[in-house]
Scaffold this active site. Structure first.
Site, mmCIF file in Angstrom:
data_model
loop_
_atom_site.group_PDB
_atom_site.id
_atom_site.type_symbol
_atom_site.label_atom_id
_atom_site.label_comp_id
_atom_site.label_asym_id
_atom_site.label_seq_id
_atom_site.Cartn_x
_atom_site.Cartn_y
_atom_site.Cartn_z
ATOM 1 C CG HIS A 114 46.089 47.768 62.220
ATOM 2 N ND1 HIS A 114 45.130 47.467 63.138
ATOM 3 C CD2 HIS A 114 46.474 48.554 63.083
ATOM 4 C CE1 HIS A 114 44.753 48.680 63.472
ATOM 5 N NE2 HIS A 114 45.329 49.774 64.124
ATOM 6 C CD GLU A 123 56.760 51.823 60.489
ATOM 7 O OE1 GLU A 123 56.351 52.704 59.813
ATOM 8 O OE2 GLU A 123 55.777 50.428 60.076
ATOM 9 C CB SER A 126 54.474 55.147 65.029
ATOM 10 O OG SER A 126 55.234 55.205 63.384
ATOM 11 N N GLY A 182 45.753 58.900 64.990
ATOM 12 C CA GLY A 182 46.883 60.168 66.319
ATOM 13 C C GLY A 182 47.951 60.028 66.885
ATOM 14 C CG HIS A 232 52.597 54.858 54.672
ATOM 15 N ND1 HIS A 232 51.593 54.796 53.841
ATOM 16 C CD2 HIS A 232 52.001 54.711 55.048
ATOM 17 C CE1 HIS A 232 50.561 54.188 53.636
ATOM 18 N NE2 HIS A 232 50.811 53.778 54.593
ATOM 19 N NE ARG A 273 40.723 47.679 67.261
ATOM 20 C CZ ARG A 273 41.830 47.024 67.427
ATOM 21 N NH1 ARG A 273 42.486 47.105 68.669
ATOM 22 N NH2 ARG A 273 42.691 48.207 67.068
ATOM 23 N N GLY A 296 59.384 61.801 54.920
ATOM 24 C CA GLY A 296 57.811 61.699 55.380
ATOM 25 C C GLY A 296 58.171 62.552 56.676
ATOM 26 C CG LEU A 297 55.049 63.445 59.937
ATOM 27 C CD1 LEU A 297 53.932 62.938 60.698
ATOM 28 C CD2 LEU A 297 55.320 65.130 60.062
#
Ligand SMILES: Cc1cc2nc3c(=O)[nH]c(=O)nc-3n(C[C@H](O)[C@H](O)[C@H](O)COP(=O)(O)OP(=O)(O)OC[C@H]3O[C@@H](n4cnc5c(N)ncnc54)[C@H](O)[C@@H]3O)c2cc1C
Length: 617
Positions: free
Chosen positions: A257, A394, A410, A50, A43, A273, A14-15
């Site tokens: 969340h 994570e 994150s 962002g 994921h 939001r 992942g990143l």
């Protein structure tokens, strides 16, 4: 036996994993990255809203700087984070965002002139300065003093992941998919690599390396209701904890969340939001401002999820065939905004709900989303307990999030930590030569092969892996969700202990040969139940409420006794985790105080102890 040797083995593409890999490859080291799925399907790609960095280009970000970002992060963490790490993060994030632009991320940019924006359902005007034209812009996210979340519409993760994967290709990094690490190879002191199961052939392979970095993401799939994909299952954390010497930091720190859609629990981003969307109750009335007069819908996630649950408990939820929920309203943002800045949200609502968000309300409820907990590392990313083992992203508890991570922090952590920890790994590799013990390697391979053979031969029992796993997920949903209390936690632990015992008696329904998903699920189940027990045991032991950890029977934040981090070890042959504690932070740049939102009382720490640990910058 296929055996691969490299300087650095990165488990997870992942990143975070790919950013770590890039740093080592740039320094000339030989790196291999493994992933269960093609890297671009990691994921990270699902992240919508962002990444936070104090760039301060847009009108609503004016005056922002890393100090403000640092303060928001510490408050967001409810003073549970390591402030040294949060400081490194906030200072480095702007540099990393600009680096990503240089590598090809198509950030949304400042468009000069007058424009409107929404806050709490009301329309306001802002003016973007002409001299800022074309610079990276930002949107608003919860728990922040400034607009600071850099974004590419609502496909930020996808854009950054593709860019990072291109960078890996450019540097010639081997990124291998359908390879699942199932155990670490170690001698109790040093990590030598991992035993890996090829998900195409079902065969075992050995990856030896001077350094190993676990970057396997979060473990939302320990819960039934989660925004996380099926690959976020905790396998990387489980194999680290299984060594007996590597602890999981703050296992009880799990984020929920506010806006998972009902009934699928797919996320609609906090950007909704942030861009002015509101939460409505059964009467289609706003309520967040009643609980949180200042921040309303844009209080931090832990607070909004808690207030939503309280509001539903008070009888204001919408009853549905899929359980109670509230509404997210983005209708007033209009067609242009939804079609350009919230495109994924638009598609998710249409495809999974049959709802047009321009004209209809979106059903939402709090859902498991993020694991602040993870493999405990020091600030260089080195895991406690095993030399040569690192973790980032994570899967790690580095720990800049404490008991609540801010939205946008994150994805930013993946690249910031990836860069910082990647550099620390380079330093480690530069000073390290290693030897591999064939006895240790062969013993671990034999142990894993025996587990697989026993499963396939049906020697362990007849329990169904999917049924046992579902019961584990339900136990956490019932006993260890947004609100926790002693009675439910004790029941949860008792249930999980029974499940742990049964997880050792799995029998396969399928024939078990080759690339069999059931075998993969069975191999990781025991480790997952250990993690689940860690969450519940940590939550039971922590007799206070902090961030996402809300104890109904201990509602105060207790800085006197609990300004610390839980470390959950799993000693050999144990049936419960062993909990230890360490100070939350080596020093305070911001001494513990009121967050300014979320309410509640604070049991003050001894002022002299706090003063002695407080530094001036
Ligand atoms: C729907 C959604 C939206 C989000 N939006 C945002 C956002 O807007 N902003 C923000 O800041 N954060 C967001 N987050 C959180 C953020 O996306 C993640 O925390 C972050 O992307 C995790 O990145 P990672 O590199 O640590 O792990 P991941 O991207 O999850 O990568 C994990 C990698 O590990 C591999 N892997 C796992 N187990 C094994 C194994 N045993 N062996 C080999 N490989 C393995 C996987 O294949 C994958 O390649 C969002 C999260 C979700 C769920």
């Amino acid at each position: 036996m296929y055996t691969h040797t490299s300087d650095l083995l990165v488990i997870g593409a992942g990143l975070a994993g790919e950013r770590v890999a890039v740093e080592s490859a740039l320094a000339g080291f030989n790196v291999v990255c493994l992933s269960i799925v093609p890297a671009r399907r990691s994921h990270s790609s699902a992240a919508q809203g962002g990444m936070q960095a104090a760039i301060g280009n847009c009108a609503m970000g004016e005056g922002d700087n890393p100090d403000v970002h640092f303060m928001d992060t510490v408050k967001g963490s409810d003073w549970g984070c390591d402030q040294e790490v949060a400081r490194m993060f906030a200072d480095t994030a702007p540099i990393e965002m600009r680096r990503l632009a240089h590598w090809g991320v198509p950030w949304n940019r400042v468009v000069p002139g007058k424009s409107t924006y929404f806050k709490g359902g009301e329309k306001f005007e802002k003016f973007e300065k002409p001299e800022k034209e074309g610079l990276i812009t930002a949107r608003s996210f919860g728990g922040t003093a400034k607009w600071r979340t850099c974004y590419t519409s609502d496909g930020t993760g996808h854009a950054v992941m593709c860019t990072m994967d291109n960078k890996c290709a450019e540097l010639g990094i081997s990124v291998l998919d359908r390879k699942e690490a199932i155990s670490l190879i170690h001698d109790g002191e040093k990590c030598m690599g991992a035993v890996v199961r090829c998900l195409r052939t079902g065969k075992l392979e050995v990856y030896l390396a001077k350094a190993t970095a676990i970057c396997t993401g979060g473990y939302g799939r320990l819960y039934t209701a989660t925004t996380n994909a099926v690959i976020c299952d905790g396998a990387g954390n489980a194999i680290a904890q299984e060594t007996g010497v590597v602890p999981i930091g703050n296992p009880e720190a799990i984020q929920f969340h506010p806006t998972g859609i009902v009934p699928t629990d797919i996320l609609v981003t906090e950007g909704c939001r942030g861009d002015g969307g509101t939460l409505l109750d059964v009467n289609e009335e706003r309520f967040m401002h009643i609980y949180e007069p200042e921040k309303a819908e844009l209080a931090s996630r832990d607070v909004v999820a808690r207030r939503m649950t309280e509001h539903m408990r008070a009888g204001h939820g919408v009853k549905s065939a899929y359980g109670e929920h509230l509404w997210l309203d983005i209708r007033h943002l209009g067609d242009k905004h939804i079609s350009t800045k919230l495109r994924e949200v638009d598609e998710i609502c249409k495809n999974f709900l049959g709802v047009d968000a321009r004209t209809q309300l979106i059903p939402v409820r709090p859902t498991q989303h993020y694991t602040m907990s993870g493999i405990r590392t020091d600030k260089t990313g080195a895991a406690y307990g095993l030399k040569g083992l690192y973790s980032a992203g994570e899967s790690a508890c580095w720990d800049m999030h404490g008991f609540n991570r801010l939205g946008g922090n994150s994805l930013a952590e993946t690249v910031v930590a990836g860069g910082i920890i990647g550099k620390c790994i380079v330093e480690y590799l530069q000073g390290t030569e290693t030897t591999y013990s064939t006895a240790v390697v062969n013993a671990e391979v034999r142990r894993q092969q025996r587990r697989i053979d026993d499963l396939i031969a049906g020697r362990l029992g007849k329990e169904n892996v999917y049924k046992v796993r579902a019961e584990m997920q339900e136990a956490l949903m019932t006993g260890c969700f947004v609100f926790r209390n002693e009675k439910d936690l004790l029941t949860c632990i008792e249930t999980l202990q029974g499940i742990y015992e049964r997880s050792g008696r799995i029998g396969l329904v399928s024939n078990g040969l080759g690339a069999n998903h059931e075998v993969a699920a069975a191999l990781k189940l025991r480790g997952q139940v250990r993690l689940a027990l860690g969450i519940a045991a940590g939550a039971l032991a922590r007799k206070e409420s902090r961030g996402s950890h809300n104890r109904e029977d201990f509602p105060a934040r207790d800085d006197k006794n609990w300004l610390n981090r839980t470390l959950a070890y799993w000693p050999e042959n144990a049936d419960m985790p062993m909990l230890k504690y360490e100070d939350a932070t080596p020093h305070f740049e911001i001494p513990p105080g009121d967050r300014g939102y979320g309410g509640g009382t604070i049991i003050q720490a001894d002022p002299e102890t706090i003063a002695a640990k407080t530094i001036k910058r």
